[in-house]
Design an enzyme around this catalytic site. Structure first.
Site, PDB file in Angstrom:
ATOM      1  N   GLU A  90      -9.061  -0.479  -9.033  1.00  0.00           N
ATOM      2  CA  GLU A  90      -9.187  -1.555 -10.033  1.00  0.00           C
ATOM      3  C   GLU A  90      -8.840  -1.119 -11.437  1.00  0.00           C
ATOM      4  OE1 GLU A  90     -11.374  -1.223  -7.572  1.00  0.00           O
ATOM      5  OE2 GLU A  90     -11.307  -3.158  -6.532  1.00  0.00           O
TER       6      GLU A  90
ATOM      7  N   HIS B  75     -22.021  -7.674  -4.280  1.00  0.00           N
ATOM      8  CA  HIS B  75     -20.917  -8.620  -4.101  1.00  0.00           C
ATOM      9  C   HIS B  75     -21.267 -10.016  -4.606  1.00  0.00           C
ATOM     10  CE1 HIS B  75     -18.991  -5.622  -1.557  1.00  0.00           C
ATOM     11  NE2 HIS B  75     -17.935  -6.393  -1.454  1.00  0.00           N
TER      12      HIS B  75
END
Lengths: 354, 326
Positions: free
Chosen positions: B60, B129
């Site tokens: 990322e 998440h």
């Protein structure tokens, strides 16, 4: 302790000595076959950077420069040698120790000094300071102050060149401590995977602030890390400006013709502390003097003189010219106005908020 | 107008903007060959090719930073995070590079980039998440933060975000991808950033809600209508820039406010809105501003606990009753 652990420690200490070994790629015999103007200009640029930095130290002590101020003295051959191998429209991006590379890329000494003084005439309008010099007109993508952060940005600039099919090359400077950051490994992986025209140029001056690489890196052969990404790499004598120029020329060729990245490791040394606030007590005088014997400016001067390209008179004239340029820059910075108060709120958004 | 899902509305926005401007490209994990982890990018690889729609390694910080660097030199990247939870790994590049580049370069380097992907609560995927991070990104000058609540808004706002010259954080509520609504098919349809929308008009109380809390607030308003309480529902649509004027105008009319949000109350967006209301419309208030926020805990896994952690219709109904003194 297991025997395996013991072995690894021995390996680590063995690789530590790699730093003291002679560099593997010195300048080749053809180095001085280039035309005299080019070579003299390279010498003059190193001299300008040295004197500019000495002026920075003085101005910092006088309180004219604030914040952090990281000097490049000792490393001039790396920036000048590498950038001399580039085309004007190639990109350069670097860390917070960037005054020298900014000058080598063609930025104005006046605008850099004014930026350090926090003046409206500075290259970043007084909003960036020593660690954030920018100049879009010469494709200098800036100094960046988070260790390793600019490595990802460089990868993006190289990506854009390939996307737009411009054949521009990006050179990314960073210190050896940045090699431990994820940004380095993430970037090298993507650059080789996608064949991006980027030169990752590690300036290994052996200290990340006050911590020696030997205390921070499990394996200190930085160039060898390129093999983890099947990337071409080279170790270069960072005190030899022509070695830097030639190694960068080879990497530029690889980038421009084959669209492939290269990792260059320049073995160099900074004479001063990490920044102006660091007296550098973690190093011995003997160590500093040992490296100063191979001062990049002296080395190149001797070589040019031996080849009849430079006389003492030439050097004296150049010294006078460079000192005058630096004094003029300091005077320009001194006399320039501070940014107007309304500048506080400009440039936050390109398309301003409603 | 066609009735389509928010997923397809976002897909249309991406397709139209990729077609309109060759400098726009889309990059992220599984956006190309896998067709998008949440299928928002379905079909784009086939239509635009691997040069424009790019699968990345799971890295990322690296690909977010690559996007910022590409934006510095003239491209207009759209960076998809598989979920905004993973954007935390890239936060250095989003905050230290993207948000500040224009300012610290004295206006020389603008960063026209969109960071987008699903955020907020999901379906029993637990703490790492499932979280709402908008107040994080709204904190930083230089970033714009967008959260659509309808398919039409999603399309219009995403197209504006892609055309904007600043870094935009575009958070799509994971539970809302299947939500359907009417969406204009006009390729020039955009919604300007920084303009709130009155999702329902009313006279007795204002509910300020965003993203998933908008449909929740609208259901609460329907129930309250049966009791004779008329609610106005305001969706700011962008957290930064925040259209506080529209909110204040509504408060001046209704004199009572509930601010609803999925994310944590502490240092959150509702705290900002509440502070603005008391600064600008204190004399118009007939009751203290009431906040309905997600519970201040990491998201739990168990279904019943997860349900308790996110505001629901009864909580908003109760909050409106409280500010209405009924």
């Amino acid at each position: 302790m297991s025997s395996q652990t013991t072995d690894r420690r021995q390996d680590a200490s063995a690789s530590a000595s790699v730093i003291d070994q002679p560099p593997t790629t010195p300048a080749d015999a053809g180095a001085l076959e280039e035309d005299r103007d080019t070579l003299v200009k390279i010498f003059q640029q190193m001299l300008l950077i040295r004197r500019f930095e000495e002026k920075c130290a003085e101005s910092y002590s006088l309180g004219k420069i604030g914040g952090f101020c990281h000097l490049y003295i000792g490393q001039e051959a790396v920036g000048v040698g590498a950038i001399s191998a580039l085309r004007q429209d190639d990109y350069v991006i670097t860390s917070y120790r960037e005054h020298g590379q900014a000058l080598a890329k063609g930025m104005s000494a006046d605008a850099i000094m004014a930026e350090l003084y926090g003046k409206a005439t500075g290259c970043s309008k007084g909003k960036g300071g020593s660690m954030h010099l920018f100049d879009a007109s010469v494709n200098f993508l800036g100094g960046h102050a988070i260790v390793g952060g600019q490595i990802a940005l460089a990868t993006g600039a190289a990506f854009a060149s390939k996307y737009k099919e411009t054949d521009q090359v990006t050179v990314c400077f960073f210190g050896e401590a940045a090699v431990n950051q994820g940004a380095f490994h993430e970037s090298l992986n993507m650059a080789q995977l996608w064949r991006l025209p980027c030169i990752y140029l590690c300036e290994n001056n052996m200290y990340g602030m006050g911590t020696s690489a030997q205390r921070a890196m499990s394996f200190q052969d930085i160039a060898a890390k390129a093999c983890a990404y099947e990337m071409a790499s080279e170790v270069v004598d960072g005190m030899d400006v022509m070695a830097m120029r030639q190694a960068t020329q080879r990497a530029v060729e690889r980038a421009r013709k084959e669209s492939l990245p290269t990792l260059l490791e320049a073995r160099t040394y900074r004479y001063m502390g990490h920044s102006m606030s660091d007296p550098g007590k973690y190093r011995t005088r003997a160590e500093i003097e040992k490296y100063q014997e191979r001062d990049p400016i002296k080395l190149f001067k001797v070589r040019l003189e031996e080849n009849g390209m430079l006389t003492d008179d030439d050097v004296a004239a150049m010294e006078a010219e460079v000192r005058e340029q630096v004094d003029r820059a300091a005077q320009f910075a001194d006399e320039s106005p501070e940014p107007a108060p309304e500048e506080l709120m400009t440039n936050v958004y390109a398309n301003p908020l409603r | 107008m066609a009735v389509i899902t928010m997923r397809d509305a976002l897909n249309d926005a991406l397709r139209e903007e990729l077609a309109r401007d060759p400098n726009v490209f889309l990059m992220g994990e599984e956006v190309a060959e896998y067709q998008g982890a949440y299928k928002v990018t379905r079909g784009l690889l086939q239509e635009f090719g691997a040069k424009r729609v790019i699968d990345t390694p799971i890295t990322e910080l690296g690909f977010a930073g690559l996007g910022v660097g590409a934006a510095m030199v003239g491209l207009r990247p759209i960076i998809e995070f598989m979920t905004f939870n993973f954007s935390i790994l890239a936060a250095d590049q989003m905050v230290n590079s993207a948000a500040k580049m224009l300012y610290m370069s004295g206006g020389q380097y603008k960063i026209p980039i969109v960071f987008r992907g699903p955020g907020g609560s999901a379906y029993q995927v637990s703490s790492q998440h499932s979280q709402a991070l908008e107040s994080w990104y709204a904190f930083f000058p230089g970033l714009k933060v967008v959260m659509p609540s309808t398919p039409a808004d999603a399309k219009g706002l995403l197209k504006s975000a892609i055309r904007d010259d600043d870094p935009v954080i575009f958070i799509e509520q994971e539970r809302m991808y299947g939500m359907k609504g009417e969406v204009p098919e006009d390729e020039d349809f955009t919604i300007p950033l920084g303009v709130a929308d009155v999702k329902r008009e009313g006279t007795d109380a204002t509910i300020v809600a965003r993203s998933l809390m908008v449909p929740t607030a609208l259901k609460a308003a329907e129930e309250l209508e049966k009791e004779g309480i008329s609610c106005e529902v305001i969706d700011p649509r962008t957290i930064r820039p925040l259209d506080i004027d529209t909110i204040i105008t509504s408060v001046q009319k209704t004199n009572r406010v509930v601010v609803a949000e999925e994310s944590h109350p502490f240092c959150g967006v509702s705290a900002e809105i509440t502070a603005e209301i008391q600064e600008r419309a204190f004399d118009y208030l007939d009751a203290p501003v009431k906040r309905v926020s997600g519970v201040d805990v990491p998201m739990p896994y168990a279904k019943n606990l997860e349900r308790l952690a996110i505001p629901d219709v009864p909580q908003i109904v109760a909050a409106v009753r409280e500010v209405a003194y009924v």
